[in-house]
Design a protein around this motif. Structure first.
Motif, short mmCIF file in Angstrom:
data_model
loop_
_atom_site.label_atom_id
_atom_site.label_comp_id
_atom_site.label_asym_id
_atom_site.label_seq_id
_atom_site.Cartn_x
_atom_site.Cartn_y
_atom_site.Cartn_z
N PRO A 2 4.59 -29.85 27.71
CA PRO A 2 3.57 -29.79 28.45
C PRO A 2 3.61 -28.90 29.85
CG PRO A 2 3.21 -31.61 27.42
CD PRO A 2 4.64 -31.44 27.52
N ALA A 3 4.85 -29.68 30.39
CA ALA A 3 4.13 -29.64 31.93
C ALA A 3 5.74 -27.52 32.28
CB ALA A 3 6.02 -30.39 33.24
N ASN A 4 6.09 -27.74 30.90
CA ASN A 4 7.04 -26.13 31.16
C ASN A 4 5.77 -24.86 30.66
OD1 ASN A 4 9.34 -24.13 31.31
ND2 ASN A 4 10.73 -25.60 30.86
N LEU A 5 6.01 -24.48 31.54
CA LEU A 5 4.81 -23.07 30.28
C LEU A 5 5.97 -22.09 30.03
CD1 LEU A 5 1.88 -20.99 30.36
CD2 LEU A 5 3.40 -20.37 32.36
N ALA A 6 7.01 -21.99 30.35
CA ALA A 6 7.93 -21.17 29.32
C ALA A 6 8.13 -21.72 27.84
CB ALA A 6 9.02 -20.92 29.95
N ASP A 7 7.80 -23.31 28.02
CA ASP A 7 8.37 -23.84 26.73
C ASP A 7 6.90 -23.24 25.61
OD1 ASP A 7 10.88 -24.79 26.82
OD2 ASP A 7 9.82 -26.93 26.94
N LEU A 8 5.33 -23.99 26.31
CA LEU A 8 4.16 -23.57 26.10
C LEU A 8 3.85 -21.82 25.26
CD1 LEU A 8 2.50 -25.48 27.98
CD2 LEU A 8 2.70 -25.61 25.44
N ARG A 9 4.63 -21.01 26.15
CA ARG A 9 4.37 -19.39 25.50
C ARG A 9 5.65 -19.71 24.14
NH1 ARG A 9 4.41 -17.22 31.77
NH2 ARG A 9 2.04 -17.35 31.26
N ARG A 10 6.66 -20.28 24.61
CA ARG A 10 7.78 -19.44 23.17
C ARG A 10 7.55 -20.45 21.48
NH1 ARG A 10 11.62 -20.57 27.45
NH2 ARG A 10 12.41 -22.37 27.46
N ALA A 11 6.59 -21.70 22.19
CA ALA A 11 5.62 -22.48 20.98
C ALA A 11 4.56 -21.84 20.24
CB ALA A 11 5.38 -23.53 21.22
N ILE A 12 3.69 -20.92 21.44
CA ILE A 12 2.84 -20.32 20.72
C ILE A 12 3.40 -18.73 20.38
CG2 ILE A 12 0.96 -17.96 21.78
CD1 ILE A 12 0.25 -20.05 24.00
N ASP A 13 4.47 -18.21 20.64
CA ASP A 13 5.24 -17.06 19.86
C ASP A 13 6.11 -17.54 18.40
OD1 ASP A 13 5.45 -15.44 21.76
OD2 ASP A 13 7.00 -15.67 23.03
N ALA A 14 6.58 -18.79 18.33
CA ALA A 14 6.42 -19.12 17.36
C ALA A 14 5.63 -19.36 16.07
CB ALA A 14 7.27 -20.39 16.96
N VAL A 15 4.41 -19.71 16.88
CA VAL A 15 3.20 -20.08 15.57
C VAL A 15 2.89 -18.75 15.18
CG1 VAL A 15 1.09 -20.21 15.85
CG2 VAL A 15 2.92 -22.21 16.90
N ASP A 16 2.84 -17.65 16.36
CA ASP A 16 2.22 -15.80 16.02
C ASP A 16 2.90 -15.45 15.04
OD1 ASP A 16 0.71 -16.29 17.77
OD2 ASP A 16 1.46 -15.56 19.40
N GLU A 17 5.05 -16.19 14.65
CA GLU A 17 5.97 -15.60 13.52
C GLU A 17 5.85 -15.86 12.58
OE1 GLU A 17 9.86 -15.78 15.36
OE2 GLU A 17 9.04 -14.82 16.46
N GLN A 18 5.35 -17.25 12.36
CA GLN A 18 4.24 -17.89 11.38
C GLN A 18 2.99 -17.08 10.63
OE1 GLN A 18 4.47 -22.40 11.32
NE2 GLN A 18 5.83 -22.06 12.91
N VAL A 19 2.64 -16.99 11.61
CA VAL A 19 0.23 -16.78 11.46
C VAL A 19 1.26 -15.30 10.32
CG1 VAL A 19 -1.44 -15.26 11.48
CG2 VAL A 19 -0.63 -17.99 13.09
N LEU A 20 2.03 -14.66 11.18
CA LEU A 20 2.04 -13.27 10.24
C LEU A 20 3.02 -13.05 9.40
CD1 LEU A 20 2.41 -9.89 11.08
CD2 LEU A 20 4.27 -10.00 12.74
N ALA A 21 3.49 -14.26 9.12
CA ALA A 21 4.25 -14.44 7.61
C ALA A 21 3.38 -14.85 6.94
CB ALA A 21 5.68 -15.22 8.15
N LEU A 22 3.14 -15.53 7.34
CA LEU A 22 1.95 -15.73 6.30
C LEU A 22 -0.01 -14.83 5.65
CD1 LEU A 22 1.10 -20.13 7.54
CD2 LEU A 22 2.02 -18.71 5.10
N LEU A 23 0.37 -14.08 6.54
CA LEU A 23 -0.60 -12.79 6.70
C LEU A 23 0.15 -11.55 5.55
CD1 LEU A 23 -2.16 -12.06 10.12
CD2 LEU A 23 -3.32 -12.74 7.64
N ASN A 24 1.76 -11.55 5.81
CA ASN A 24 2.15 -10.73 4.90
C ASN A 24 2.19 -11.13 3.37
OD1 ASN A 24 3.20 -8.08 6.02
ND2 ASN A 24 3.74 -9.68 7.45
#
Length: 372
Positions: free
Chosen positions: A6-28
Motif C-alpha cells: 500500500p505504501a508503494n504507488l507504483a505497485d498500486l498502479r500495476r495492480a490497477i493495470d492488471a485488474v483492467d486487463e482482467q475486466v477487458l478479458a471478461l468484457l470480451n
C-alpha cells in the motif's frame, strides 16, 4: 495475484493495470456470449425482435442489488447499460430516432436509455420522430413531453392523436443548462445569447442578473444555439455540456437554470407497451362526450377505484370546432384489475378512449426509465 504494497504507488498502479486487463478479458468474454445469443435469435426468428427490454431491466436491477461497494451504486446502472448497448450492437444495433440535432437534451435522454452504441437517428421535428418509428426506420423514438419549469410539450401530445405508436418507457432527466462561450470570450463581452425558447425561459432570472446587456436570440434547439455561438464572436449559448464538447466551446457557467431541480420528462415510443412491473404508469387519450359534467364522468371511475391521476392536459383535436382531447397519466398498469375495470367504465363514459401505453414509472432524480 500478489497483494501490492500500500505504501508503494507504483505497485498500486500495476495492480490497477492488471485488474483492467482482467475486466477487458471478461468484457470480451461477455461480448462473445452476446454474439452467440444473437446468432441463435437470428436462426430462430430472422425478423424477430433482437432487443429484450425486460431481460435488460432484470439484469440491471440484479446487478444494482448485488453491488456491495465501494464502487458507487448509481454508476453500476450507467456502466452496465453501456456494456449491454455495446454487446447488443454485435447482434443488431438499436436504431433510435430522437428530436435532434445531436447535442440536445433529447439526445442525452436517448443515450441514457439505450447507451452510446445504439444508432442515433436525429430528426428535425417531433412528428418526424413518430414517422420514423411508424415506418420501421427506427426501433424506438424518444421525444420530450413536459418540463418542470416550462410545462407540457404540445407537439408531442398532438402527435398521439393520429399515431398508432405506444409509450413503452419514460425517462426523467435532470436538465442542467450551462452557459457556453467561445474559448477566448469573456462574459462581459457577450452581446447575444442563443438558445431554444424553453431553455431561455428556464434561465430567465440568471440571464437578467448576469447578462442584462445581451440580446436573447431564439434558436430551434439548444444544439443549434451552440453552433450559432461558435460562429458569433460576441455570442453565447444556453445548452448542455455535451453541446460544448460537440462544438468546441467552453462551459463559462454550469447549472444556470432558475429551478435547481429542473427536469424534463421524455417518452420512449415503440410498437407495443411494456409488461407490468408493479410500479407503472398508464397514459390515456380520452374524448369526452358533450354535455354537463363530462369531465367529472371521466374522472369518477379512477377515483372510485383509488387510482392516482398524476397528470391531466387538454388539447384541441383540430378535427371539429371546440372539440378537445384529454391526456391522462394514471398510476398503474392497464393489465392490473382496478385499472382494467376503470378503463371499461371510461370507454362507456367517453366518446372515445385510446390507451397510449403502460410503462415503468421513472424514479425522480435517477432518470430510471428502463424498458419493461
Amino acid at each position: 495475484m500478489q497483494r501490492p504494497d500500500p505504501a508503494n504507488l507504483a505497485d498500486l498502479r500495476r495492480a490497477i493495470d492488471a485488474v483492467d486487463e482482467q475486466v477487458l478479458a471478461l468484457l470480451n468474454q461477455r461480448a462473445g456470449l452476446a454474439a452467440e445469443v444473437g446468432r441463435r435469435k437470428l436462426a430462430a426468428a430472422p425478423e424477430g425482435p433482437f432487443h429484450a427490454p425486460r431481460r435488460e431491466r432484470e439484469v440491471l436491477a440484479r446487478l444494482e442489488a448485488a453491488n456491495a461497494g465501494p464502487f458507487p451504486g448509481p454508476a453500476v446502472r450507467t456502466i452496465f447499460q453501456e456494456i449491454m448497448s455495446a454487446c447488443l450492437s454485435l447482434e443488431k444495433p438499436l436504431r433510435v430516432a430522437f428530436l435532434g440535432p445531436e447535442g440536445t437534451f433529447t439526445h442525452l435522454a436517448a443515450r441514457h436509455q439505450f447507451g452510446g452504441s445504439s444508432q442515433s437517428l436525429p430528426q428535425g421535428t417531433i412528428q418526424a420522430v413518430f414517422r420514423a418509428v411508424e415506418r420501421g426506420g427506427a426501433d424506438y423514438g424518444v421525444v420530450p413531453v413536459e418540463n418542470a419549469t416550462e410545462g407540457a410539450v404540445d407537439s408531442t401530445l398532438d402527435a398521439f392523436l393520429d399515431s398508432p405508436l405506444r409509450i413503452c418507457a419514460e425517462i426523467l432527466l435532470p436538465v442542467d443548462q450551462a452557459l457556453l462561450l467561445r474559448p477566448e470570450l469573456d462574459l462581459g463581452a457577450v452581446r447575444r445569447v442563443y438558445s431554444h425558447p424553453q431553455a431561455l425561459g428556464q434561465c430567465r432570472r440568471w440571464l437578467e442578473a448576469h447578462l442584462p446587456q445581451a440580446d436573447r436570440v431564439e434558436a430551434p434547439s439548444t444544439s443549434e444555439a451552440a453552433r450559432l455561438a461558435r460562429e458569433d464572436a460576441e455570442g453565447a449559448a444556453v445548452a448542455s455540456e455535451l453541446a460544448a464538447e460537440l462544438f468546441g466551446l467552453k462551459v463559462a457557467e454550469p447549472r444556470i437554470q432558475d429551478l435547481a431541480a429542473n427536469a424534463t420528462r421524455f417518452l420512449v415510443l415503440g410498437p407495443k407497451e411494456a409488461e407490468p412491473t408493479g410500479r407503472d404508469r398508464t397514459s390515456l387519450l380520452v374524448l369526452a362526450q358533450d354535455g354537463p359534467g363530462a369531465l367529472l364522468r371521466l374522472l369518477e371511475p379512477l377515483a372510485r377505484r383509488g387510482l392516482n391521476l398524476s397528470r391531466i392536459q387538454s388539447r384541441p383535436t383540430r378535427r371539429r370546432l371546440w372539440e378537445y382531447a384529454f391526456f391522462l397519466d394514471v398510476e398503474g398498469h392497464a393489465a392490473d384489475a382496478p385499472m382494467a375495470e376503470a378503463l371499461a367504465d371510461l370507454r362507456a363514459a367517453s366518446a372515445s378512449l385510446k390507451v397510449l401505453g403502460s410503462y415503468p414509472r421513472a424514479v425522480p432524480g435517477a432518470g430510471d426509465g428502463s424498458l419493461g
